[in-house]
Design an enzyme around this catalytic site. Structure first.
Site, PDB file in Angstrom:
ATOM      1  N   ARG A  76      67.501  48.713  61.627  1.00 22.57           N
ATOM      2  CA  ARG A  76      68.109  49.248  62.837  1.00 22.57           C
ATOM      3  C   ARG A  76      68.705  50.793  62.420  1.00 22.57           C
ATOM      4  O   ARG A  76      69.681  50.886  61.642  1.00 22.57           O
ATOM      5  CB  ARG A  76      69.457  48.396  63.042  1.00 22.57           C
ATOM      6  CG  ARG A  76      70.287  48.903  64.175  1.00 22.57           C
ATOM      7  CD  ARG A  76      71.572  48.116  64.641  1.00 22.57           C
ATOM      8  NE  ARG A  76      72.539  48.667  65.512  1.00 22.57           N
ATOM      9  CZ  ARG A  76      73.432  48.840  65.526  1.00 22.57           C
ATOM     10  NH1 ARG A  76      74.246  48.347  64.528  1.00 22.57           N
ATOM     11  NH2 ARG A  76      74.231  49.354  66.671  1.00 22.57           N
ATOM     12  N   HIS A 120      74.939  55.912  69.265  1.00 26.75           N
ATOM     13  CA  HIS A 120      75.889  55.561  68.214  1.00 26.75           C
ATOM     14  C   HIS A 120      76.959  56.735  67.915  1.00 26.75           C
ATOM     15  O   HIS A 120      77.005  57.253  66.849  1.00 26.75           O
ATOM     16  CB  HIS A 120      75.093  55.083  66.795  1.00 26.75           C
ATOM     17  CG  HIS A 120      75.866  54.274  65.981  1.00 26.75           C
ATOM     18  ND1 HIS A 120      75.293  53.017  65.559  1.00 26.75           N
ATOM     19  CD2 HIS A 120      76.930  54.523  65.475  1.00 26.75           C
ATOM     20  CE1 HIS A 120      76.332  52.492  64.620  1.00 26.75           C
ATOM     21  NE2 HIS A 120      77.311  53.462  64.508  1.00 26.75           N
ATOM     22  N   GLU A 165      78.979  49.464  69.931  1.00 20.37           N
ATOM     23  CA  GLU A 165      80.514  49.219  70.062  1.00 20.37           C
ATOM     24  C   GLU A 165      81.131  50.268  71.139  1.00 20.37           C
ATOM     25  O   GLU A 165      81.908  51.139  70.741  1.00 20.37           O
ATOM     26  CB  GLU A 165      80.938  49.626  68.782  1.00 20.37           C
ATOM     27  CG  GLU A 165      80.416  48.637  67.571  1.00 20.37           C
ATOM     28  CD  GLU A 165      81.224  48.953  66.235  1.00 20.37           C
ATOM     29  OE1 GLU A 165      81.850  49.905  66.094  1.00 20.37           O
ATOM     30  OE2 GLU A 165      80.990  48.168  65.314  1.00 20.37           O
ATOM     31  N   ASN A 292      78.733  42.931  65.845  1.00 21.41           N
ATOM     32  CA  ASN A 292      79.180  43.596  64.600  1.00 21.41           C
ATOM     33  C   ASN A 292      80.330  42.997  64.235  1.00 21.41           C
ATOM     34  O   ASN A 292      81.314  42.700  65.163  1.00 21.41           O
ATOM     35  CB  ASN A 292      79.620  45.093  64.931  1.00 21.41           C
ATOM     36  CG  ASN A 292      78.374  45.908  64.978  1.00 21.41           C
ATOM     37  OD1 ASN A 292      77.061  45.343  65.010  1.00 21.41           O
ATOM     38  ND2 ASN A 292      78.317  47.167  65.225  1.00 21.41           N
ATOM     39  N   TYR A 294      83.092  42.458  60.875  1.00 22.87           N
ATOM     40  CA  TYR A 294      83.788  42.920  59.801  1.00 22.87           C
ATOM     41  C   TYR A 294      84.906  42.073  59.542  1.00 22.87           C
ATOM     42  O   TYR A 294      84.869  41.650  58.177  1.00 22.87           O
ATOM     43  CB  TYR A 294      84.071  44.292  59.601  1.00 22.87           C
ATOM     44  CG  TYR A 294      82.855  45.450  59.685  1.00 22.87           C
ATOM     45  CD1 TYR A 294      82.236  45.634  58.692  1.00 22.87           C
ATOM     46  CD2 TYR A 294      82.390  45.807  61.038  1.00 22.87           C
ATOM     47  CE1 TYR A 294      81.077  46.419  58.671  1.00 22.87           C
ATOM     48  CE2 TYR A 294      81.333  46.809  61.055  1.00 22.87           C
ATOM     49  CZ  TYR A 294      80.567  46.765  60.020  1.00 22.87           C
ATOM     50  OH  TYR A 294      79.544  47.533  59.982  1.00 22.87           O
ATOM     51  N   GLU A 350      75.792  44.403  62.550  1.00 25.79           N
ATOM     52  CA  GLU A 350      76.178  45.022  61.549  1.00 25.79           C
ATOM     53  C   GLU A 350      77.156  43.968  60.793  1.00 25.79           C
ATOM     54  O   GLU A 350      77.894  43.162  61.537  1.00 25.79           O
ATOM     55  CB  GLU A 350      77.046  46.271  61.877  1.00 25.79           C
ATOM     56  CG  GLU A 350      76.276  47.522  62.081  1.00 25.79           C
ATOM     57  CD  GLU A 350      77.349  48.331  62.756  1.00 25.79           C
ATOM     58  OE1 GLU A 350      78.550  48.524  62.308  1.00 25.79           O
ATOM     59  OE2 GLU A 350      76.946  49.431  63.326  1.00 25.79           O
TER      60      GLU A 350
END
Ligand code: FCB
Length: 445
Positions: A76, A120, A165, A292, A294, A350
């Protein structure tokens, strides 16, 4: 005895990067808002910038060879809009387009499937001068740019991600001021969020139109699963507000065609202008949702601030970003997205962690904490699959160390260590750990 968690056949393994964070090649593209932001004294760690980054623009062949060695079947990456259209619209830079043509060909020749993100965060500065994402017209410019890319790559690229995002773009860039363009205004951030969604809705049919039956279009959102700090009704309500702000604010319009009512009420007069057909346009069916993930948020009621809550810092393991390591939230998130929104497919686009890595004299990087992070999050993903989440792939953030936005080069997320003096790439231990997970299509705990 070790527990072996196997992934379904055909599960997509990959790594992810983004244009501004790795490419460099600054003289061969137009200026973007992140170039300007890096020039803004005090905004980016030690004034670091994206002029050279990982010099991927010149070293992409070497990087693709490393992906091949990793064994990942997918990659990606994102397109730099100002590399293709230096002014954001109008004349195409043929060398810019050529770079992405060569990159896609190189990937395909090496058996690697490209997943292409169109935005992005590197908006052409020329468009920022015309209002940037605050201007409704920018959504149409984005759709035009997507058409250029679909025409150029649509014969070979089948998987498109419109945005990365949008929450971060809108709120970190325009409310918190920690990302480009650096403003701090709630009404502005909300209007920008709406235009980002609208631009997605405009782009989806265009990307399909220039593709074929195999073309698939999605969007990537960041998620911050919210857990109340206690079971008090106040903390539970506070967690719900955090969830509305960070998760539902973008998911509801995309999958339900409406903004969440509790947040609409909370924003009050700051609510963006929404034209009659916008929400129907935004809710255009998509083929997959990029996730995504985290870390999670543990939330307590606290009067003041944006929505009368604060996040707390529970005991636990924290990465170099000061983000808590909490894999279970990924499993919960994938299941919750599946039950609340029924996406056709999910991809983790991600997931990863920064730790202060060091290169040994032998050119190695021992990063056991990253390996553990990877293994635990893959285990959580695999459990979510067995419980019914339609998860079809996982992209580790990131292929290699790179420009970590406001932190410059001071945070290393890569599976590959980049020596910024020499630009030499050194696969970390985690690279080899991921390589064997991919080869096994399973993670052992
Ligand atoms: C995400 C971004 C990505 C990277 C990671 C650490 O928010 O999409 O570019 O910086 O965080």
């Amino acid at each position: 005895m070790a527990e072996r968690l196997a992934f379904p056949e055909g599960f997509v393994w990959g790594t992810a990067t983004a244009s501004f964070q790795i490419e460099g090649g600054r003289d061969e593209r137009g200026t973007c808002i992140w170039d300007d932001f890096c020039d803004w004294t005090g905004k980016v760690f030690q004034g670091h910038n994206g002029d050279i980054a990982d010099d991927h623009y010149h070293r992409y062949r070497e990087d693709v060879a490393l992906m091949k060695e990793l064994g990942g079947a997918a990659y990606r990456f994102s397109i730099s809009w100002p590399r293709v259209l230096p002014e954001g619209h109008g004349a195409v830079n043929p060398n810019g387009l050529d770079f992405y043509n060569r990159l896609v060909d190189e990937l395909l020749e090496n058996g690697i499937t490209p997943y292409v993100t169109l935005y992005h965060w590197d908006l052409p500065s020329a468009l920022q001068r015309m209002g940037g994402w605050a201007a409704r017209d920018t959504a149409s410019r984005f759709a035009d740019y997507c058409e250029v890319m679909a025409r150029a790559l649509g014969d070979r690229v089948k998987d498109w991600i419109t945005h990365n995002e949008p929450w971060v773009v809108a709120f970190i860039g325009n409310l918190q001021g920690r990302h480009a363009p650096g403003w701090e205004d709630l009404g502005l951030a909300l209007q920008i969020g709406h235009h980002l969604l609208l631009s997605h809705g405009l782009a989806v049919p265009i990307l399909r139109q220039h593709g074929d039956a195999d073309t698939r279009v999605g969007i990537t959102l960041n998620f911050s699963p919210a857990y109340p700090a206690s079971d008090s009704a106040e903390d539970v309500a506070a967690a719900r507000r955090h969830d509305g702000y960070t998760n539902r604010w973008f998911m509801d319009p995309l999958y339900k065609g409406s903004y969440p009512a509790d947040l609409v009420e909370a924003w009050g007069a700051a609510m963006p202008q929404v034209s009659a057909d916008d929400l129907a346009q935004i809710a255009v069916p998509i083929d997959f949702l990029g996730v995504n993930y985290y870390s999670r948020a543990v939330v307590k009621h606290q009067p003041g601030g944006l929505l009368d809550y604060a996040t707390t810092k529970p005991e636990g393991e924290y990465t170099h970003m000061e983000w808590e390591v909490f894999p279970k939230a990924l499993e919960d998130l994938l299941l919750r997205l599946s039950s609340d929104y029924a996406p056709q497919a999910l991809y983790i686009t991600e997931n990863g962690c920064a730790y202060p890595d060091t290169l040994t004299a032998e050119g190695k990087v021992h990063d056991p904490k990253r390996i553990e992070y990877l293994r635990q999050h893959l285990a959580a993903s695999q459990r979510a699959i067995t419980l019914g989440a339609p998860l079809q792939g996982y992209f580790a953030w990131s292929l290699m160390d790179n420009f970590e936005w406001g932190y410059g080069y001071s945070r290393r997320f890569g599976l590959i260590y980049v020596d910024y003096e020499t630009m030499k790439r050194h696969p970390k231990d985690s690279f080899y750990a991921y390589q064997s997970i991919i080869a096994e299509n399973a993670v052992e705990l």
